[in-house]
Write an enzyme that holds these catalytic residues in place. Structure first.
Site: not given
Length: 621
Positions: A293, A411, A448, A544
């Site tokens: 990944g 998160k 992110n 979100e």
């Protein structure tokens, strides 16, 4: 083609024969004050053929007839100089065998004149070509008028190539440089017309189409400042590579790249404690789950620098592993890398893998990470993130792995979505297992990652290329961002400080508003937001948040020896109670009952508040 090449070679030879002999005649003329004695001309006439042959043989030895002189550079000119000097020396030696001989002064003068005539004749091909190309570009409506920021070595190389290559449609118009002593001067024939304060004004007055930032050794903050100024011009902005490619002489037009959002972060490269990382990586067997990944593959690229004994790339997706395998093969670093296709869900297969390879260090990057997808598939989030991590943790403990570093997310802090809640459970597994195991278990938490699979930047770029609209969930939503190399390097660095049970938090500096990000990318593509490209608000997605956090209140924050890495204190250590609750998940997951899964997550993770996400979504749509 061969006929053309042969014809060109003979034409050059004929021209050289004429110029060599003209050089000697001019030398005689200068030596004897424009009145050459007849007997001297007779001496030269009797030996002109030999002298000419000497020159031609040396020219052939230097391969002067195999070069394309319309693209000649200083290297080719120096080749001509060296060939003429050697030929002249051999000519002088030959003349000493003659009785009577050619005067030494004539030989020396002819050598200097030959350099001027032969070199000038050959370089004239390039001069004529550049002149014709310039005329074509000036009269061509398709040529892009370019402003180059940076009148140094890199800028000079780029401008010369723009002038040299008729195939490219770039027309260099002006240089910009912050060195005020350069302003008003010319570099590579192009005027330095101002400093960065003049960029906007000059871009408009000169009808600039593109701006090229050609500063090799530029720090992140300066780059961001210049790009911010360029955004105001409405021109497309591009960059050259970094300093190392300048040193290697690899800067060419095809190396110029678009400005991306990484450039707008305004950060310098991360400085690593190379010795500390090497101490725990070198000579050891390293396993990277999710190794194909975005983060996992970059971890592998970084780890290979520290000479591990072996890298185990474990991935459930064979295509990712295959792409990484081919990359390493191309770079010749594939000998000590093993590729294992397996799922972290498969407990028995993991046990066999650990038993066979006996990893010393595990970097756990495998996870389901997309928030909306996990909201719709909660059982898969539990199976992969929670059970998968638990399987790995148990194997690491059983086979006495020295250090286990899990990749977590911001998160997981006060989560409002299933993905974040599952990652918080993973952190709890890590912290509680560390209290009862010889293995050092730690987690690294960041936001992110720019350019990772499915991240917002590639989506925006595709939308811009398609003419829009660019879709943003909410005008006020913001996120912390890191580049892929930054994230991977800081994960390795955090491993240096691991003692067990910590959650390391990577400094992502200030959060970025997604709306501003979209506007920047549109401007840097040469468009005007909401005029050329529409920005459309589509409402927050399920689960979100408007704002992300990096720490819970009870974790606190302490500085490590690295200025970009902070550490939160352990907050959970009841492994047995956690296992009871996680085992209750197994039956719930088999039923795929969303409500029961969410309720159980709320029970395990007290800070998980699904209603906050739903309320926020209602308010923002």
């Amino acid at each position: 083609m061969d006929t053309i090449r042969t014809t060109r070679k003979y034409i050059l030879m004929i021209a050289d024969i004429i110029l060599i002999n003209v050089s000697y005649i001019l030398a005689y003329w200068l030596r004897f004050n424009f009145n050459i004695p007849s007997h001297e001309l007779v001496i030269f006439k009797n030996n002109a053929i030999i002298i000419t042959i000497i020159y031609l043989l040396i020219f052939c030895f230097f391969k002067l007839y195999k070069r394309l002189w319309s693209y000649a550079s200083i290297d080719e000119f120096m080749l001509v100089v060296n060939a003429c000097i050697l030929s002249n020396l051999l000519g002088i030696i030959y003349s000493f065998t003659l009785v009577p001989r050619i005067p030494l002064s004539v030989n020396i003068l002819s050598g200097m004149i030959t350099i001027l005539l032969i070199g000038g004749f050959r370089m004239s091909f390039r001069i004529i070509k550049r002149y014709l190309d310039a005329r074509v570009k000036h009269h061509s409506g398709s040529s892009k008028r370019v402003m180059i920021i940076g009148a140094g070595k890199a800028g000079t190389i780029i401008v010369n190539e723009m002038k040299l290559c008729s195939e490219v449609n770039y027309l260099p118009v002006a240089f910009i440089d912050d060195n005020k002593y350069k302003v008003g001067t010319r570099v590579a024939g192009i005027e330095v017309m101002g400093t960065r304060n003049d960029i906007v004004k000059l871009a408009k007055s000169l009808s600039i189409d593109e701006i090229l930032i050609a500063i090799a050794a530029i720090d992140g903050a300066t780059k961001k400042e210049i790009i911010d100024i360029c955004k105001e011009t409405g021109c497309k902005v591009k960059l050259i590579p970094g300093i190392y490619e300048i040193i290697d002489g690899k800067v060419t037009l095809n190396k110029i790249r678009e400005v991306n959002f990484e450039d707008l972060l305004g950060r310098d490269s991360v400085k690593l404690d190379m010795e500390g990382i090497s101490d725990y990586i070198e000579g050891r067997i390293i396993m990277v789950t999710g190794g194909g990944g975005s983060i996992g593959s970059e971890l592998c690229r970084q780890i290979i620098r520290f000479k591990p004994k072996e890298i185990i790339v474990l991935d459930n997706y064979e295509n990712n592993a295959y792409v990484l395998q081919q990359e390493f093969k191309r770079n010749g670093v594939n000998e000590n890398i093993k590729y294992v296709i397996a799922s972290v869900r498969d407990k028995d297969k993991l046990d066999l893998i650990f038993k066979k390879h006996r990893p010393d260090i595990v970097f756990h990057a495998a996870a389901h990470k997309h928030v909306p997808l996990m909201e719709d598939n909660p059982s898969e989030a539990i199976k992969n993130n929670v059970f998968g991590t638990l399987n790995l943790v148990n194997c690491a403990d059983k086979y006495k792995v020295k250090r286990f570093v899990m990749i977590s997310t911001d998160k997981a802090v006060n989560p409002t979505n299933i993905m974040g809640a599952t990652k918080r459970v993973c952190e709890m597994i890590i912290q509680s297992m560390d209290k009862r195991s010889e293995t050092q278990f730690v987690a690294v938490r960041f936001g992110n990652v720019l350019g990772s699979n499915g991240s917002v930047i590639p989506v925006f770029i595709d939308q811009i290329k398609s003419g829009g609209p660019v879709t943003v969930t909410h005008k006020d939503i913001n996120r912390f961002f890191m580049t892929i190399p930054e994230a991977a390097q800081l994960v390795l660095q955090a491993g240096v400080f691991a003692k067990g049970g910590e959650i390391f938090v990577l400094d992502m500096e200030k959060p970025v508003k997604i709306y501003d990000l979209a506007c920047d990318l549109i401007r840097l593509s040469g468009y005007i937001p909401n005029e050329d490209i529409e920005i459309k608000f589509i409402g927050l997605r399920p689960g979100e948040k408007l704002y992300e956090e990096v720490l819970t209140e009870e974790e606190g924050l302490n500085q490590t020896a690295h200025k970009k890495i902070f550490v939160g204190k352990p907050t959970f250590d009841d492994f047995d109670t956690l296992m009871v609750k996680i085992n209750e998940f197994r039956k719930i997951v088999e039923k795929d009952d969303r409500e029961e899964i969410v309720s159980k997550l709320e029970e395990i993770v007290p800070t998980y508040r699904r209603f906050e996400a739903e309320v926020a979504m209602t308010e923002c749509v």
